[in-house]
Enzyme design. Structure first.
Site, PDB file in Angstrom:
ATOM      1  N   GLY A 181      33.485   0.783  -2.406  1.00  0.00           N
ATOM      2  CA  GLY A 181      32.606   1.813  -1.874  1.00  0.00           C
ATOM      3  C   GLY A 181      33.040   2.596  -0.661  1.00  0.00           C
ATOM      4  N   GLY A 183      35.513   4.821  -0.272  1.00  0.00           N
ATOM      5  CA  GLY A 183      36.182   6.090  -0.536  1.00  0.00           C
ATOM      6  C   GLY A 183      35.281   7.299  -0.332  1.00  0.00           C
ATOM      7  CB  CYS A 186      33.568   5.765  -3.814  1.00  0.00           C
ATOM      8  SG  CYS A 186      32.872   4.281  -4.566  1.00  0.00           S
TER       9      CYS A 186
END
Length: 347
Positions: A181, A183, A186
């Site tokens: 998570g 990114g 993301c």
């Protein structure tokens, strides 16, 4: 149900504490590392920065550009066998130290990676990538890959906790990909509520991996060269970069012009854009866990990689590390609530 109340940290929560140094210049700092991998037994030397296996980052063109700087590219999994064979034909043997073939965990994925490796036995790295590295199916696939490709160095992830790092190393992986998570494209944390602050995930996972003779790559969450240095300071052996390498000539994604300015598309591999392109759309049993953005066009990636590596060298001079491998030993992080003064705007 239980609540772990121990504070977990992201890159924005800390800064390096400087220390006395005998280094006169960042040019004295070596940022190459040499690793011998736990299960493949292969000894590798290079700059441990990896372009992420996203089709708007991990392209063949990116691999060529980053190899010039002794960095790695995890090439995305959507190239065909024929494209791989054409790309790798007549390559110098040293090039294979800087390219990873990526794969998912389906039977078709396994068949494709097997065909590419059979045709190109000099390939040294396989990156087995899924969003959720906690499934038994994933661990079984890692074991199958180790049994089949015994001399290949296997990168596997993503996970964020020590116990799964240890499990994957024992199943045959060499380098564990850490991050759920963090990114920039993301949305897993928003859609699922699952995740782990990236610096703490890196520190804890590296501790577990190093105890077994394995290695980790911190994947995601870096917004600037300082974050890359923090990942190394936290014990990462490699750092994987996505968004910082997007928007360049070598990146994938469509180029668009808006109000006289050029942009390139950048999207997560669990986004509806990626699934429409590669999987016929988002399956009705799941949600999209990525977003699509347009990032300013930034020209050749060489300028960005030099900026990143220069920043890491500077970090090393501030803490007195003459080699990148010394950085984590010389690191003291301090908790902060402010990273930078933006009174005149962000650069």
């Amino acid at each position: 149900m239980r609540v772990d109340s121990e504070i977990k940290l992201g890159f924005k929560d800390v800064l390096f504490r400087p220390k006395r140094s005998t280094l006169k210049s960042r040019s004295q700092v070596s940022i190459e590392r040499t690793f011998t991998f736990k299960n493949s037994g292969y000894t590798w030397t290079g700059v441990p920065v990896i372009a992420a296996n996203m089709d708007t980052v991990g392209t063949f063109e990116m691999a060529e550009a980053l190899a010039e700087h002794k960095c790695l590219t995890a090439v995305h999994k959507h190239y065909s066998v024929e494209q791989w064979n054409a790309f790798l034909s007549n390559r110098d043997e040293s090039f294979f130290d800087h390219v990873m073939i990526s794969t998912g965990t389906s039977e078709s994925d396994f068949a494709k990676v097997s065909q590419v490796i059979k045709a190109n036995p000099s390939l040294k790295f396989i990156c087995i990538d899924v969003a959720n590295g906690y499934s038994e199916h994933f661990a079984d696939f890692v074991q199958r890959a180790r049994d089949t490709f015994q001399d290949k160095t296997i990168v596997a992830g993503n996970v964020v906790t020590g116990e799964m790092v240890e499990e994957l190393l024992l199943r045959g992986a060499d380098i564990i990909k850490v991050g759920i998570g963090p990114g920039s494209v993301c949305t897993t944390r928003v859609k699922t509520g699952v995740g782990y602050p990236q610096l703490s995930a890196t520190i804890e996972s590296a501790d577990a991996a190093h105890g077994l003779g394995g290695h980790v790559v911190s994947d995601g969450g870096c917004t600037c060269a300082g974050d890359v240095a923090k990942a190394f300071g936290g014990g990462a052996d490699f750092v994987m970069i996505g968004g910082m390498f997007a928007g360049h000539d070598e990146s994938g994604g469509e180029t668009v012009e808006r109000d006289g300015k050029m942009y390139r598309q950048f999207y997560g591999m669990s986004s509806s854009t990626a699934m429409d392109k590669h999987s016929g759309g988002v399956a009705n049993y799941r949600a999209s866990e990525g977003k699509t953005v347009e990032v300013p066009y930034r020209g050749p990636v060489a300028n960005t990689i030099l900026d990143v590596l220069g920043g890491v060298r500077s970090t090393c001079t501030y803490v007195g590390a003459s080699q990148l491998k010394e950085l984590s030993k010389r690191t003291t992080f301090i908790r902060v609530q402010e990273q930078e003064n933006n009174v005149y705007g962000k650069e």
